[in-house]
Design a protein around this motif. Structure first.
Motif: not given
Length: 189
Positions: A72-76, A125-128
């Motif tokens: 998700m950080a890569d997606g951001a 559980r995981v959010q960005n």
């Protein structure tokens, strides 16, 4: 009398290196094999014992959650790149096409993003929030320029991207480009 809980001690340098080796090996293993990958395979790839993995990640799901956070950080970061495009529509195109390229190579990511309900719920559980904010800005910019359908918001866009993740599973080479094109044609005003 109660005492304040102590903060966790920082990892020793060798433990940090081992944790990173586990994550790097797990990332490759999940990209290739998805959630079916075994912890023993990851340990072998990382050059550590399986106990080392479980010291850092008590469950396989904890490891998947950490990888999901990285994906998700890569997606951001990809959304931030897309926001640098001067033309708002070109930014949307860049983001969709890059996402399709990544999804076609990453089975683990496809499996995570294929579950729309689980990943984007408020209590996931995981959010960005950075990814959400950047994608929202990308879409808002395209709406303001009049190049994105007004009835497509961030929730609809996420659903389409998750659908793209499932569509590229077991497809012939290059099919992901066709699917990205279909999505983009449907998004454009």
């Amino acid at each position: 009398m109660t005492t304040a809980p102590s903060s966790p001690r920082p990892l020793r340098a060798d433990a940090r290196r081992n944790r990173r080796r586990v994550l790097d090996a797990a990332r490759v293993a999940f990209e290739e094999g998805g959630n079916d990958v075994q912890m023993e395979d990851i340990a072998k790839r990382a050059g550590v014992g399986v106990g080392t993995i479980y010291r850092h990640f008590p469950t396989k799901q904890a490891l998947i959650d950490e990888l999901t956070a990285e994906w998700m950080a890569d997606g951001a970061a990809k959304a931030a790149d897309a926001l640098k495009e001067p033309d708002p529509w070109d930014g949307v195109v860049l983001f969709v096409r890059r996402s399709a390229e990544i999804m076609v190579r990453n089975r683990g990511l496809r499996e995570v993003f294929g579950d729309v309900g689980q990943l984007f719920e408020d209590d996931a559980r995981v959010q960005n929030h950075d990814l959400q904010d950047k994608v929202t800005a990308l879409l808002d910019r395209a709406h303001a320029a009049g190049v994105l359908r007004p009835d497509v918001g961030v929730n609809e866009f996420r659903a389409l991207m998750c659908g793209l993740a499932m569509a590229v599973t077991n497809t012939p080479p290059g099919a992901h480009q066709l699917y990205a094109d279909v999505i983009l044609k449907g998004l454009k005003t």
